[in-house]
Design an enzyme around this catalytic site. Structure first.
Site, short mmCIF file in Angstrom:
data_model
loop_
_atom_site.label_atom_id
_atom_site.label_comp_id
_atom_site.label_asym_id
_atom_site.label_seq_id
_atom_site.Cartn_x
_atom_site.Cartn_y
_atom_site.Cartn_z
N GLU A 151 7.61 -13.76 3.87
CA GLU A 151 6.41 -13.68 4.78
C GLU A 151 5.60 -14.67 4.29
O GLU A 151 5.30 -15.71 5.03
CB GLU A 151 5.84 -12.20 4.76
CG GLU A 151 6.85 -11.34 5.42
CD GLU A 151 5.91 -9.88 5.36
OE1 GLU A 151 4.61 -9.85 5.40
OE2 GLU A 151 6.58 -8.73 5.15
N ASP A 190 7.32 -1.96 4.73
CA ASP A 190 6.58 -0.91 3.63
C ASP A 190 6.63 0.47 4.32
O ASP A 190 6.37 1.40 3.42
CB ASP A 190 5.22 -1.25 3.53
CG ASP A 190 5.01 -2.65 2.73
OD1 ASP A 190 5.78 -3.25 2.45
OD2 ASP A 190 3.68 -2.80 2.39
N ASP A 200 5.91 23.06 -32.87
CA ASP A 200 6.50 22.03 -32.18
C ASP A 200 5.48 20.99 -31.24
O ASP A 200 5.91 20.13 -30.68
CB ASP A 200 7.61 22.47 -31.50
CG ASP A 200 8.72 22.75 -32.25
OD1 ASP A 200 9.14 22.22 -33.35
OD2 ASP A 200 9.56 24.14 -31.73
N ASN A 238 7.97 -9.84 0.99
CA ASN A 238 6.70 -10.42 1.09
C ASN A 238 6.88 -11.66 0.76
O ASN A 238 6.06 -12.64 1.16
CB ASN A 238 5.87 -9.70 -0.18
CG ASN A 238 5.30 -8.15 0.32
OD1 ASN A 238 5.63 -7.73 1.63
ND2 ASN A 238 4.56 -7.68 -0.56
N ASP A 281 14.65 20.40 -31.82
CA ASP A 281 14.75 21.59 -32.69
C ASP A 281 16.00 22.32 -32.68
O ASP A 281 16.76 22.13 -31.83
CB ASP A 281 13.53 22.57 -32.35
CG ASP A 281 13.44 23.72 -33.10
OD1 ASP A 281 13.45 23.51 -34.35
OD2 ASP A 281 13.08 24.73 -32.65
N GLU A 294 0.86 -1.19 -0.14
CA GLU A 294 -0.17 0.16 0.01
C GLU A 294 0.76 1.32 0.03
O GLU A 294 0.30 2.32 -0.27
CB GLU A 294 -0.92 0.09 1.03
CG GLU A 294 -0.41 0.09 2.47
CD GLU A 294 -0.11 -1.21 3.20
OE1 GLU A 294 0.34 -1.58 4.32
OE2 GLU A 294 -0.34 -2.40 2.14
#
Length: 896
Positions: free
Chosen positions: A702, A731, A637, A699, A329, A287
């Site tokens: 885990e 996290d 452009d 992760n 350019d 998250e």
């Protein structure tokens, strides 16, 4: 108004016939009828998507949906603080995306604002001023110095009329206009010298023209249509993160369902397993990912501001890091957009002058590079050039902050600056030799002559095209004095002028006449010399292009300027050194898309191109799988900037249209700043990759621990709250700290990252799996040993909990680089050091504060248990070092 032939190829009579007009224009009634049928002379805005729809579109992102689910899950579990934090992250990501999309079409509004507010027009045979939006095809308009052209028009009369068309063509020199029909149906805009276009400006003279296109039918309108039809694709980062979100969502569902099912089969309570499964799902979903990405990009933006680059869209920071082609350019980007004298021919000698732009610092050299003082002949020629000019050299600021600019014509400005380098100041010359009369420049005579009072009487000074000046001269100034101008000498002068022209220099000649009158000033003159000038490359641009080449980035020049000038500048910059081709817009027009696709990698310079041509070039490079950056400053452009993966506008010379269409603006108009921006972009992506490697490896560890225990029929080694704590610890601060990690020192010696490979290359996956699997082995083994050593379940769970947290702290230092050893400046990231110290303090509190034991299910660990957990956790470092060693040797694929 429909015509089978282009307007520039028609005579005035044919133009009147097709437009249904006359030399005195339209009547009011005719104009009103046409306005009703054709519509106002303004750029039309595309129908906008409603704000609500744009807002709802943000929630189609799979990662946002996962985070919303995570918010609800955390709230159900009673973790109010975490649910609020996740909700804030979601809100921030949604609002950021909404703001970016809502402003994306501002380029069209900027085009509308560039329209001329009023126009001088004949109605019922009388000259009146009307709002330019009321102009219609067939109207006859009057143009004066300083006027902005209100609509595309065919010239009927032109008296010394010059128009700056840089906004459309990219060419910095004002264009001299005439009224004769032109041959060639496919002439580029810059060569249609009997036409004037909306949005450009008259800088000299006057004229009369008949309107042939208004609103969306003008060249500006065509650009607006291109902007409206171009879809902006997702950046490589956005595509990769979408994939990450999808993969993680599927993984969370499968793994959680499996573990919960195994628990239910073993007879564990349904509610207990449901809560555990939800906690595990929260652990799988990163998250903090949007926050880490946003912080990484925001930090990159702050660093880039200090390096003269403003980012309008955050993902553009990362896109720069993937850039493999820069379509640039010429005028104002690779060059200074300041005409500069480079060569002078006087007294039979060819001189070179150093310095560039309007800064009056430079030296005069001969062809053998010997620095010399300006000769008498050179001084006389420069005096003529300055006195026959109206432009002033102006300075602002003091000391090192002092800057120079001109007020007036760029060509005359170059002459004034060259004279200043020789010690001749215009202000002083004008006072010493006051101007009495003048014969202004005209497109027919191609010269300007002024008469001045001097101690030697009235002297006429002239500057203009070499052939026109020579035709007025019967003598020439030599080192031995004034000599008759014979045919051989005349040809020598013309050869010198041709030699300058072949180097893409704009050549002017100077002459004077003693005892002149206005009637005889332009006959019997004495030829003084030649001056060759050009808009020179930026001094730092050549080095920047070399750095780009070293970094695997191809630079391509795309300009509306003349082919000879474009090739000369390209050669100076090294763009044609490796055998690259140069082609014109007309040649490009004849190529099919398949032909362009086959040849685009061999073409380094495109000259005299239109906005549609620029789009084709950008598209051809993208078709080869390249990430394309497009730089520019003019309105022409804007479509290509929007089409490109990242558009880069010039902050000083760029128009509002260009800046709105671009994702990034250079505040110093310096091509070298792009290189700095690319470096920052590469660093940002590198840090996001570090974060993802660290997070997903954690992760995996885990999930492996929990799945392994379930498969072996063991009790769950972590509680739901402990899983959430580990999730918060990994996290949280350490992951955020990795997003601020200093970049690797060799970042700009690497080739561009292939965006099609995504984040998860074989080396990245290898590092994640090695870290995750070793974490699983160590922690599952520790849990088994603790259970079998007579320790209680609570103590075994606490030891495993501590070991899991510590092993992920050690991983954080390892994942600071996927190629360099952890021993290389291991503590260079001070934020990571602070984060680890803070999280260790939290871990100690959870273990030793009695009030937290029940909440976290922890046990008061003795010192020996800490020693065991630390020794086992630190083994992750040599394991990951061994993996890096193998990666550097290519065991698992290319490290990049």
């Amino acid at each position: 108004m429909i015509t089978n032939k282009p307007w520039h190829s028609l005579t005035k009579e044919e133009t009147f016939s097709i437009t249904g007009s006359s030399p005195v224009g339209l009547t009011n009634n005719e104009a009103e009828d046409r306005l009703v049928k054709i519509g106002p002379n303004e750029i039309q805005a595309v129908k906008r998507t409603s704000a609500w729809k744009i807002l709802l579109e943000q929630f189609k992102n799979i990662l946002i949906l996962i985070l919303l689910i995570a918010t609800i899950i955390s709230l159900v579990l009673g973790h109010g603080v975490e649910s609020i934090a996740i909700a804030v992250i979601v809100l921030f990501a949604v609002v950021l995306g909404f703001i970016q999309e809502y402003r994306a079409e501002r380029a069209i509004e900027a085009l509308r604002e560039m329209a001329a507010p009023t126009a001088s027009v004949f109605r019922d045979g009388v000259e009146i001023n009307i709002p330019s939006r009321d102009l219609v095809p067939g109207d006859v308009i009057l143009l004066h110095t300083g006027d902005r052209i209100p609509a595309d028009s065919r010239l009927l009369d032109a008296v010394n009329l010059q128009v700056v068309e840089a906004a459309l063509t990219g060419e910095s020199v004002p264009v001299e206009k005439h009224i004769q029909p032109l041959v060639g149906d496919d002439l580029p805009v810059g060569d249609r010298k009997n036409m004037v276009y909306a949005g450009t400006a008259a800088t000299y003279g006057r004229g009369k023209a008949i309107v042939v296109a208004t609103g969306m039918q003008t060249e500006f309108g065509k650009i607006a249509k291109l902007l409206q039809t171009i879809e902006t694709g997702k950046t490589p980062l956005q595509i990769n993160l979408d994939k990450v979100g999808t993969v993680l969502a599927r993984a969370a569902i499968v793994v959680v369902a499996l573990i919960v099912a195994l628990g239910l089969v073993r007879g564990q309570p349904f509610v207990e397993m449901l809560i555990f499964g939800i906690a595990l799902a929260v652990a799988v979903v990163p998250e903090a990912l949007p926050a880490v990405v946003t912080i990484s990009l925001a930090i990159g933006v702050q660093k880039m501001v200090k390096r003269n680059a403003l980012i309008r869209k955050l993902p553009a920071v990362e896109t720069l890091g993937s850039t493999s082609v820069i379509c640039s350019d010429k005028t104002g980007t690779l060059t200074k957009d300041e005409m500069t004298v480079q060569q002078l021919f006087a007294g039979g000698q060819l001189f070179h002058v150093t310095g560039s732009g309007y800064d009056p610092i430079g030296e005069y050299k001969l062809s053998d590079e010997t620095v010399v003082k300006p000769t008498k002949a050179l001084i006389q020629m420069l005096t003529a050039a300055v006195l026959a000019s109206d432009t002033q050299l102006i300075s602002s600021g003091e000391g090192s902050a002092k800057t120079w600019h001109i007020k007036g014509d760029p060509t005359e400005g170059a002459l004034v600056v060259a004279a200043s380098k020789a010690g001749l100041e215009k202000d002083q010359l004008d006072l010493t030799f006051p101007r009495l009369q003048e014969i202004p420049f005209s497109s027919e005579t191609k010269r300007m002559t002024t008469l001045h009072q001097t101690p030697d009487g009235i002297i006429a000074y002239a500057k203009g095209a070499p052939e026109m000046i020579l035709s007025s001269c019967d003598s020439i100034l030599t080192p031995d004095g004034i000599k008759p101008l014979d045919e051989k000498t005349r040809q020598d002068v013309l050869s010198a002028a041709l030699g300058m022209a072949e180097k893409a220099l704009r050549v002017l000649a100077m002459a004077n006449k003693q005892n002149a009158t206005l009637e005889n000033a332009q006959a019997g003159m004495t030829f003084l010399g030649l001056v060759g000038m050009i808009d020179p490359p930026r001094p730092e641009a050549k080095n920047a292009i070399a750095v780009c080449e070293q970094a695997g980035i191809r630079t391509v020049m795309i300009t509306g300027d003349h082919p000879v000038t474009a090739q000369a500048v390209a050669r100076d910059l090294g763009l044609l050194a490796s055998g690259g081709r140069a082609i014109t817009g007309a040649e490009l027009e004849e190529m099919t898309d398949d032909q362009l696709y086959g040849d685009v990698e061999n073409i380094s310079v495109y000259a005299r191109v239109s906005p549609a041509h620029k789009l084709r070039v950008v598209g051809a490079w993208q078709a080869h799988g390249n990430i394309v950056a497009m730089t520019g400053d003019g309105v022409n452009d804007a479509p290509a900037l929007k089409k490109a993966d990242i558009g880069i506008a010039m902050g000083i010379t760029g128009t509002d249209v260009t800046k709105e269409a671009a994702a990034m603006t250079l505040t110093d108009d310096n091509f070298a700043s792009i290189v700095a921006a690319v470096e920052e972009g590469r660093g940002v992506f590198g840090n996001i990759k570090k974060y993802l490697m660290f997070l997903l490896s954690s992760n995996i560890g885990e999930i492996g621990l929990m799945a392994g225990a379930a498969l072996l029929g063991l009790p769950l080694p972590l509680s739901a709250v402990q899983i959430l704590f580990v999730n918060l610890a990994t996290d949280g601060l350490p992951a955020l700290a990795l997003s601020m990690d200093p970049p690797d020192s060799d970042l700009m010696q690497r080739k561009p990252r292939n965006p099609r490979t995504g984040i998860f290359t074989r080396p990245v996956v290898t590092m994640m799996l090695v870290g995750g699997i070793w974490s699983t082995i160590i922690n599952l083994g520790l849990f088994l040993w603790a259970m079998n050593s007579g320790r209680g379940l609570s103590e075994a769970m606490t030891m495993t909990f501590v070991s899991l947290v510590l092993i992920q702290f050690f991983k954080a230092y390892n994942f600071r680089s996927d190629r360099n050893s952890v021993t290389n400046k291991p503590f260079a990231n001070k934020w990571l050091n602070y984060a680890i110290v803070a999280d260790i303090a939290l871990l100690v509190m959870v273990i030793y504060v009695p009030a937290l034991h029940d909440a976290f299910g922890t046990y008061y660990l003795p010192l020996i248990d800490w020693v065991i957990a630390i020794v086992l956790s630190i083994t992750i470092m040599p394991v990951l070092e061994a993996a890096k060693w193998m990666l550097r040797r290519g065991w698992f694929g290319n490290i990049d």
